[in-house]
Scaffold this motif. Structure first.
Motif, PDB file in Angstrom:
ATOM      1  N   ARG A   1      -0.892  39.892  -7.774  1.00 46.78           N
ATOM      2  CA  ARG A   1       0.610  39.855  -7.828  1.00 46.78           C
ATOM      3  C   ARG A   1       1.370  38.577  -7.365  1.00 46.78           C
ATOM      4  O   ARG A   1       2.293  38.162  -8.218  1.00 46.78           O
ATOM      5  CB  ARG A   1       1.198  40.960  -6.672  1.00 46.78           C
ATOM      6  N   LEU A   2       0.810  38.100  -6.277  1.00 45.77           N
ATOM      7  CA  LEU A   2       1.390  36.966  -5.790  1.00 45.77           C
ATOM      8  C   LEU A   2       1.453  35.563  -6.765  1.00 45.77           C
ATOM      9  O   LEU A   2       0.143  35.263  -7.274  1.00 45.77           O
ATOM     10  CB  LEU A   2       0.725  36.493  -4.468  1.00 45.77           C
ATOM     11  N   ARG A   3       2.473  34.825  -6.787  1.00 44.07           N
ATOM     12  CA  ARG A   3       2.476  33.501  -7.135  1.00 44.07           C
ATOM     13  C   ARG A   3       2.890  32.426  -5.978  1.00 44.07           C
ATOM     14  O   ARG A   3       3.985  32.865  -5.299  1.00 44.07           O
ATOM     15  CB  ARG A   3       3.659  33.397  -8.234  1.00 44.07           C
ATOM     16  N   TRP A   4       1.873  31.852  -5.733  1.00 44.13           N
ATOM     17  CA  TRP A   4       1.901  30.961  -4.520  1.00 44.13           C
ATOM     18  C   TRP A   4       2.323  29.554  -4.924  1.00 44.13           C
ATOM     19  O   TRP A   4       1.839  28.945  -5.843  1.00 44.13           O
ATOM     20  CB  TRP A   4       0.592  31.024  -3.801  1.00 44.13           C
ATOM     21  N   VAL A   5       3.361  29.149  -4.069  1.00 41.41           N
ATOM     22  CA  VAL A   5       3.960  27.618  -4.251  1.00 41.41           C
ATOM     23  C   VAL A   5       3.904  27.044  -2.793  1.00 41.41           C
ATOM     24  O   VAL A   5       4.653  27.438  -1.921  1.00 41.41           O
ATOM     25  CB  VAL A   5       5.357  27.686  -4.748  1.00 41.41           C
ATOM     26  N   GLY A   6       2.971  26.037  -2.662  1.00 41.01           N
ATOM     27  CA  GLY A   6       2.842  25.417  -1.478  1.00 41.01           C
ATOM     28  C   GLY A   6       3.860  24.248  -1.412  1.00 41.01           C
ATOM     29  O   GLY A   6       3.930  23.216  -2.329  1.00 41.01           O
ATOM     30  N   LEU A   7       4.741  24.262  -0.252  1.00 38.23           N
ATOM     31  CA  LEU A   7       5.544  23.401   0.045  1.00 38.23           C
ATOM     32  C   LEU A   7       5.252  22.574   1.200  1.00 38.23           C
ATOM     33  O   LEU A   7       6.082  22.045   1.996  1.00 38.23           O
ATOM     34  CB  LEU A   7       7.144  23.775   0.113  1.00 38.23           C
ATOM     35  N   GLN A   8       3.998  22.354   1.538  1.00 41.46           N
ATOM     36  CA  GLN A   8       3.578  21.824   2.742  1.00 41.46           C
ATOM     37  C   GLN A   8       3.987  20.496   2.923  1.00 41.46           C
ATOM     38  O   GLN A   8       3.923  19.727   1.878  1.00 41.46           O
ATOM     39  CB  GLN A   8       2.150  22.092   2.883  1.00 41.46           C
ATOM     40  N   ASP A   9       4.244  19.888   4.173  1.00 43.68           N
ATOM     41  CA  ASP A   9       4.464  18.316   4.319  1.00 43.68           C
ATOM     42  C   ASP A   9       5.590  17.959   3.499  1.00 43.68           C
ATOM     43  O   ASP A   9       5.705  16.933   3.108  1.00 43.68           O
ATOM     44  CB  ASP A   9       3.189  17.602   4.050  1.00 43.68           C
ATOM     45  N   TYR A  10       6.525  18.872   3.191  1.00 40.32           N
ATOM     46  CA  TYR A  10       7.715  18.411   2.346  1.00 40.32           C
ATOM     47  C   TYR A  10       8.729  17.354   3.293  1.00 40.32           C
ATOM     48  O   TYR A  10       8.881  17.526   4.558  1.00 40.32           O
ATOM     49  CB  TYR A  10       8.503  19.511   1.836  1.00 40.32           C
ATOM     50  N   ALA A  11       9.673  16.755   2.487  1.00 35.59           N
ATOM     51  CA  ALA A  11      10.601  16.051   3.391  1.00 35.59           C
ATOM     52  C   ALA A  11      11.682  16.413   2.533  1.00 35.59           C
ATOM     53  O   ALA A  11      11.699  16.634   1.297  1.00 35.59           O
ATOM     54  CB  ALA A  11      10.352  14.602   3.211  1.00 35.59           C
ATOM     55  N   LEU A  12      12.890  16.411   3.031  1.00 38.48           N
ATOM     56  CA  LEU A  12      14.234  16.519   2.135  1.00 38.48           C
ATOM     57  C   LEU A  12      14.501  15.732   0.993  1.00 38.48           C
ATOM     58  O   LEU A  12      15.066  16.488   0.203  1.00 38.48           O
ATOM     59  CB  LEU A  12      15.678  16.803   3.246  1.00 38.48           C
ATOM     60  N   HIS A  13      14.158  14.506   1.013  1.00 34.10           N
ATOM     61  CA  HIS A  13      14.369  13.699  -0.176  1.00 34.10           C
ATOM     62  C   HIS A  13      13.614  14.033  -1.497  1.00 34.10           C
ATOM     63  O   HIS A  13      14.102  13.723  -2.473  1.00 34.10           O
ATOM     64  CB  HIS A  13      13.841  12.130   0.206  1.00 34.10           C
ATOM     65  N   MET A  14      12.619  14.628  -1.239  1.00 33.20           N
ATOM     66  CA  MET A  14      11.751  15.346  -2.327  1.00 33.20           C
ATOM     67  C   MET A  14      12.420  16.419  -3.191  1.00 33.20           C
ATOM     68  O   MET A  14      11.928  16.617  -4.467  1.00 33.20           O
ATOM     69  CB  MET A  14      10.319  15.909  -1.858  1.00 33.20           C
TER      70      MET A  14
ATOM     71  N   THR B   1       2.841  24.374 -11.338  1.00 32.36           N
ATOM     72  CA  THR B   1       3.720  25.347 -11.646  1.00 32.36           C
ATOM     73  C   THR B   1       3.005  26.842 -11.214  1.00 32.36           C
ATOM     74  O   THR B   1       1.718  26.942 -11.336  1.00 32.36           O
ATOM     75  CB  THR B   1       4.072  25.658 -13.121  1.00 32.36           C
ATOM     76  N   SER B   2       3.502  28.102 -10.872  1.00 35.40           N
ATOM     77  CA  SER B   2       3.184  29.321 -10.535  1.00 35.40           C
ATOM     78  C   SER B   2       3.832  30.237 -11.366  1.00 35.40           C
ATOM     79  O   SER B   2       4.870  31.009 -10.652  1.00 35.40           O
ATOM     80  CB  SER B   2       3.099  29.342  -8.918  1.00 35.40           C
ATOM     81  N   ARG B   3       3.799  30.348 -12.520  1.00 29.93           N
ATOM     82  CA  ARG B   3       4.372  31.184 -13.543  1.00 29.93           C
ATOM     83  C   ARG B   3       3.821  32.643 -13.570  1.00 29.93           C
ATOM     84  O   ARG B   3       4.636  33.493 -14.125  1.00 29.93           O
ATOM     85  CB  ARG B   3       4.825  30.654 -14.799  1.00 29.93           C
ATOM     86  N   THR B   4       2.568  32.700 -13.315  1.00 32.09           N
ATOM     87  CA  THR B   4       1.950  34.181 -13.627  1.00 32.09           C
ATOM     88  C   THR B   4       1.501  34.482 -12.296  1.00 32.09           C
ATOM     89  O   THR B   4       1.000  33.926 -11.434  1.00 32.09           O
ATOM     90  CB  THR B   4       0.971  33.873 -14.696  1.00 32.09           C
ATOM     91  N   PRO B   5       1.569  36.005 -12.372  1.00 32.43           N
ATOM     92  CA  PRO B   5       0.691  36.528 -11.207  1.00 32.43           C
ATOM     93  C   PRO B   5      -0.570  36.091 -11.090  1.00 32.43           C
ATOM     94  O   PRO B   5      -1.423  35.900 -11.929  1.00 32.43           O
ATOM     95  CB  PRO B   5       0.456  38.206 -11.688  1.00 32.43           C
ATOM     96  N   GLY B   6      -0.869  35.783  -9.662  1.00 31.47           N
ATOM     97  CA  GLY B   6      -2.096  35.171  -9.268  1.00 31.47           C
ATOM     98  C   GLY B   6      -2.413  33.715  -9.407  1.00 31.47           C
ATOM     99  O   GLY B   6      -3.351  33.283  -8.677  1.00 31.47           O
ATOM    100  N   SER B   7      -1.396  32.837  -9.812  1.00 34.01           N
ATOM    101  CA  SER B   7      -1.352  31.491  -9.789  1.00 34.01           C
ATOM    102  C   SER B   7      -0.874  31.082  -8.490  1.00 34.01           C
ATOM    103  O   SER B   7      -0.312  31.740  -7.695  1.00 34.01           O
ATOM    104  CB  SER B   7      -0.452  31.288 -11.107  1.00 34.01           C
ATOM    105  N   ALA B   8      -1.261  29.777  -8.598  1.00 28.28           N
ATOM    106  CA  ALA B   8      -1.273  29.010  -6.952  1.00 28.28           C
ATOM    107  C   ALA B   8      -0.881  27.341  -7.533  1.00 28.28           C
ATOM    108  O   ALA B   8      -1.680  26.978  -8.285  1.00 28.28           O
ATOM    109  CB  ALA B   8      -2.160  29.179  -6.216  1.00 28.28           C
ATOM    110  N   SER B   9      -0.031  26.938  -6.880  1.00 25.20           N
ATOM    111  CA  SER B   9       0.302  25.466  -7.139  1.00 25.20           C
ATOM    112  C   SER B   9       0.956  24.865  -6.069  1.00 25.20           C
ATOM    113  O   SER B   9       1.584  25.560  -4.879  1.00 25.20           O
ATOM    114  CB  SER B   9       1.180  25.244  -8.270  1.00 25.20           C
ATOM    115  N   PHE B  10       1.122  23.612  -5.737  1.00 25.62           N
ATOM    116  CA  PHE B  10       1.763  22.800  -4.783  1.00 25.62           C
ATOM    117  C   PHE B  10       2.553  21.636  -5.296  1.00 25.62           C
ATOM    118  O   PHE B  10       2.230  20.435  -5.358  1.00 25.62           O
ATOM    119  CB  PHE B  10       1.178  22.601  -3.580  1.00 25.62           C
ATOM    120  N   PRO B  11       3.787  21.882  -6.020  1.00 22.64           N
ATOM    121  CA  PRO B  11       4.531  20.971  -6.634  1.00 22.64           C
ATOM    122  C   PRO B  11       4.991  19.972  -5.671  1.00 22.64           C
ATOM    123  O   PRO B  11       5.232  20.315  -4.484  1.00 22.64           O
ATOM    124  CB  PRO B  11       5.617  21.753  -7.466  1.00 22.64           C
ATOM    125  N   PRO B  12       5.368  18.775  -5.907  1.00 16.28           N
ATOM    126  CA  PRO B  12       5.335  18.123  -7.336  1.00 16.28           C
ATOM    127  C   PRO B  12       3.785  17.533  -7.778  1.00 16.28           C
ATOM    128  O   PRO B  12       3.512  16.932  -8.611  1.00 16.28           O
ATOM    129  CB  PRO B  12       6.149  17.133  -7.525  1.00 16.28           C
TER     130      PRO B  12
END
Length: 324
Positions: A104-117, A171-182
């Motif tokens: 079910r889960l679509r995972w998007v990692g935003l680790q170590d982000y800064a606001l300018h990103m 991108t994480s557009r489908t169930p079970g997918s995982a990413s950490f954009p950009p």
């Protein structure tokens, strides 16, 4: 997909549309920690205007791949999209891996982000074009023998026989997918015990104590393991970080991740650094996500610049320029 009409940073809009393809009625979870609460709350402010959104704040974990609390894992199992706005990556944690496998889960990692990103850089990319580039390169990014060199002094070979490329399209557009954009990359897991040579890291090491490197760090690799780390002050910091785990698996050469988002640039933050075009990150430690069997307490990526990659006599990239 809901039409996003209000004024918001382009990066946030991309997260809700191009990255996740969120739809009306879906539930969103934002996970943050004490050190990245500013990022978590920034994302929450916009997402809650369109979707049923919950934010959880946890204590900062001890490193990349560390497990979250049980309450966080339970929340991950009951949402459609989760944004991990944390200090360290949860991508290689068992909680993320096992929850994604449930479908079910679509995972998007935003680790170590800064606001300018959220305003410029890799999040502004055309992610459909990024996908096309990754798909093209992945056809060549497999084989038997992988050779990596750089002007900075890297010269390493390893076996990749039987290992298939792992993609992160950003991108994480489908169930079970995982990413950490950009971040956007194609990666391989070297066969355990086969990497030999020298790795010279001259880009960045996405870790709160390191990030952009001021001087190169040289690592000697023997039979798949980093056996020696030399350089200046930053090399000493890396030595200390790894030694404190008191676990030999953290020295395992685990990943060969080629960055392919041409809007990224080295800035001292994990996602844009690892996905920066023409550079490669060498993951060390855990390799379960790359067809391997090393279950280490750590997965850390180290970035080097301007790479040349040869697989079975075919030049995939030459000094940062694609040849396929």
């Amino acid at each position: 997909m809901i039409e996003i009409t209000n004024t918001m940073p382009l990066g946030i809009k991309q997260l809700l549309t191009s990255v996740t393809d969120l739809k009306e009625g879906e539930k969103v979870l934002i996970i943050t920690d004490d050190n990245k609460r500013e990022i978590g709350e920034f994302v929450y402010k916009y997402v809650k205007e369109y979707f049923d959104t919950t934010m959880i704040v946890m204590s900062t974990r001890e490193g990349h791949g560390a497990e979250p609390p049980d309450m966080v894992r339970a929340a991950m199992e009951n949402c459609d999209v989760a944004f991990g706005a944390t200090s360290y990556s949860m991508y290689h944690s068992k909680a993320r891996l096992e929850t994604s496998k449930k479908g079910r889960l679509r995972w998007v990692g935003l680790q170590d982000y800064a606001l300018h990103m959220f305003e410029s850089g890799g999040l502004t990319a055309d992610f459909n074009e990024v996908r096309r580039v990754i798909d093209r390169v992945s056809e060549y990014y497999q084989g038997k023998t992988f050779t990596l060199t750089t002007p900075g002094g890297t010269n390493m070979t390893c076996s990749i026989e039987g290992r298939k490329p792992v993609f992160d399209y950003g991108t994480s557009r489908t169930p079970g997918s995982a990413s950490f954009p950009p971040n956007a990359e194609v990666a391989l897991g070297p066969v355990e015990g086969t990497a030999n040579g020298v790795l010279v890291f001259d880009g960045s090491i996405p870790h709160p104590l390191l990030n952009l490197l001021n001087e190169p760090i040289t690592c000697k690799v023997e039979d798949g393991i980093i056996t020696e780390i030399t350089g200046g002050k930053e090399a000493e910091i890396l030595q200390k970080i790894l030694a404190e785990f008191n676990d030999p698996t953290v020295y395992n050469v685990a990943e060969l991740g080629l960055g392919l988002n041409d809007q990224n640039y080295l800035c001292g933050h994990m996602a844009p650094d690892e996905g920066s075009f023409g550079n490669i990150h060498i993951g060390i430690g855990k390799n379960l996500n790359f067809g391997g069997h090393v279950d280490s307490p750590l997965h850390m990526d180290l970035v080097m610049k301007t790479v040349t990659i040869d697989i079975d006599g075919v030049t995939i990239m030459e000094e940062g320029l694609l040849k396929v």
